[in-house]
Each structure stands twice: as C-alpha cells, then as structure tokens.
Design a protein around this motif. Structure first.
Motif, PDB file in Angstrom:
ATOM      1  N   ARG A  20       0.811  -1.226   0.000  1.00 13.28           N
ATOM      2  CA  ARG A  20       0.000   0.000   0.000  1.00 13.28           C
ATOM      3  C   ARG A  20       0.844   1.275   0.000  1.00 13.28           C
ATOM      4  N   GLN A  21       1.961   1.294   0.710  1.00 16.16           N
ATOM      5  CA  GLN A  21       2.781   2.512   0.736  1.00 16.16           C
ATOM      6  C   GLN A  21       3.462   2.772  -0.605  1.00 16.16           C
ATOM      7  N   LEU A  24       0.798   4.037  -2.903  1.00 22.75           N
ATOM      8  CA  LEU A  24       0.395   5.393  -2.544  1.00 22.75           C
ATOM      9  C   LEU A  24       1.383   6.417  -3.083  1.00 22.75           C
ATOM     10  N   GLU A  25       2.657   6.118  -3.012  1.00 20.21           N
ATOM     11  CA  GLU A  25       3.660   7.074  -3.484  1.00 20.21           C
ATOM     12  C   GLU A  25       3.503   7.351  -4.973  1.00 20.21           C
ATOM     13  N   HIS A  47      -6.695  -1.014   0.955  1.00 22.09           N
ATOM     14  CA  HIS A  47      -6.169   0.000   0.054  1.00 22.09           C
ATOM     15  C   HIS A  47      -7.029   1.255   0.058  1.00 22.09           C
ATOM     16  N   PHE A  50      -6.752   3.294   3.245  1.00 16.29           N
ATOM     17  CA  PHE A  50      -5.410   3.877   3.400  1.00 16.29           C
ATOM     18  C   PHE A  50      -5.214   5.048   2.447  1.00 16.29           C
ATOM     19  N   ALA A  54      -4.747   9.213   3.172  1.00 17.58           N
ATOM     20  CA  ALA A  54      -3.556   9.929   2.713  1.00 17.58           C
ATOM     21  C   ALA A  54      -3.858  10.959   1.632  1.00 17.58           C
TER      22      ALA A  54
END
Length: 273
Positions: A20-21, A24-25, A47, A50, A54
């Motif tokens: 997920r990180q 996200l980026e 997902h 999250f 963000a």
C-alpha cells in the motif's frame, strides 16, 4: 445503514499491507490534489481506506463483485476514520453497466479508476470490460491505474511470477498472469493509451492509462488545426498535456493528430496546468 455496509471484521491481506505505501507514493505523484476515484475490486478495503486517509482531497467509491467483504471495507474505513469513501457497491468490471445495481455511474464522471490484483484472477473478458468501462466513465483527463504482476516481451520474467502463473492456471484455466502487451492492446481498442509503466516491488507493475489524445513522454507529435499544421516537439510530458499548454489553439478543434488517427476528434482545452 445497510447491513452489508456496517463495519464487521477488518480482514487483513499481508500483501496489501506490504504494497500500500509504494502504491500510494505513485498515486501521490500521478494524481492531482483532488478528484473523484473508483476502486474496482476493493477486496478487504485496506487500500481504499489507506489511500483515502492519505489523499483527503479525493472522494473514493469502493466496489467489489460480491458483498462478502463489504463489512471489512466499512471496518477499515471506520478504523482509519475516513469520511471520503462511499459505501461499497456491487460492480462486475466485465458488465456493460457500472455498478450492476443501484444508480449507474455517469459517463465521464471519474478522475481516476484504480484496480489492483484483479486481471490475473479473473477471466480474460474482464480486461476488455475494464478498459471499455474506464473509457466510458473517465473524465477527459482522467486515468486508469492498474497494479499487479505482468509478463512482458523482452523482459525476463521472475521465477516467482512464472510459478504464480502456473499455480493460477491449475486453480482455474481462465486465470493467469497477463501479458502487458495484451492488456495494452485491449486498452487501445477502447480508446485508452498506456502513458506510464512503473516498476514496483515484488516484480509487480503499475500501469497508467489515459483516454483520448495521448502519447508517451518523449514522443513528438503533430496536430492539424483548421488548415494549418502545427508540430509539437518531444518533451517530458505526454502530448495531450502539452497541447493543453497551447492557449492559442483553445478555441479551435484538433482535426488530426499524426499517428493517433484512431482517437476521436476533440476540442483542445485552454491551459489549466
């Protein structure tokens, strides 16, 4: 609140926790500050919750082909206290109507469609349905973003992906890791074009598709406006974005784009970049 939408047990996917990180980026780089997004095949809901936390400027619509995990989607959203995720809807990407029940999504109403780890665990027809649905519901400058494993011509395939593909096909002959070029061909048939390929951890890719007037960064293009030809040189941005910068052609109609005759004629937009 519908019983299916009440928070239940927050189901956990270890893979979703890991990826997920990094995903996200990419979203933070590719997407603008605000917009409307649809997640197809939300699964556990990890997902969408999250990303919503963000990306507070985005309103997300979650979805899945069954309501089995709707309670988990609600639980993750409650756990992260996000208010910018709509209750999940039943959506079959291969269907001609999105979603399959309730109010239909309006044409050209979405700024982004996100779909992770679906194409390899679904019949091939789902890929074509996904592309046609995206072309139908994306706004003129919207994007379709997919994530997952792919096979690629000329690129050595990791043994893990080959083993995964074999396992999928043993479980269901209609499943399997898809060739990126085949997915791209389905996209082009629907009027979408691959504009970015992003290598991700664990031998996955993120693919970004846009609709309408697009070419890859670095490619030159030519437009014909009225009776006058205008060449747009290669640049770091896709052609469709560079065209928006040409305010002088805003009132005109682009009648031809060299190399992209298959796409419909559209009105050039005044710069909003």
């Amino acid at each position: 609140m519908n019983a299916a939408h009440r928070p239940g047990t927050a189901l956990r996917s270890p893979a979703s926790e890991r990826n997920r990180q990094p995903i996200l980026e990419v979203l933070q780089r590719v997407l603008p500050a605000r917009g409307a997004a649809l997640e197809i095949a939300s699964g556990t809901g990890q997902h969408v919750a999250f990303f919503a936390a963000a990306l507070p400027g985005w309103h997300w619509q979650s979805s899945d082909v069954t309501d089995a995990a709707f309670g988990s989607i609600a639980a993750w959203c409650a756990q992260l206290a996000v208010a910018n995720v709509a209750p999940p809807v039943l959506l079959d990407a291969s269907a001609p109507r999105w979603p399959v029940t309730g109010p239909e999504l309006a044409p050209a109403s979405l700024d982004a469609i996100y779909c992770a780890n679906l194409l390899h665990i679904a019949p091939w027809a789902v890929c074509g349905g996904l592309m046609r649905g995206a072309a139908r519901h994306l706004a003129p400058r919207g994007v379709l973003i997919t994530y997952g494993p792919y096979l690629e011509q000329g690129v050595p395939t990791a043994q893990g992906n080959l083993d995964f593909d074999a396992d999928l096909r043993r479980r269901d002959p209609a499943w399997g890791v898809r060739a990126r070029e085949d997915v791209e061909a389905e996209a082009e048939a629907a009027g979408l074009r691959l504009v970015e390929r992003v290598a991700m951890p664990a031998n996955n890719l993120m693919l970004v598709f846009a609709r309408g007037l697009v070419n890859r960064p670095g490619e030159p293009g030519a437009v014909q406006i009225g009776g006058k030809a205008l060449r747009v040189g290669a640049g770091s941005r896709p052609l469709h974005e560079r065209l928006f910068k040409l305010e002088a052609i805003a009132p005109r109609r682009i009648s031809r784009i060299k190399g992209y005759e298959r796409f419909p004629v559209v009105a050039a937009e005044k710069s909003v970049l």
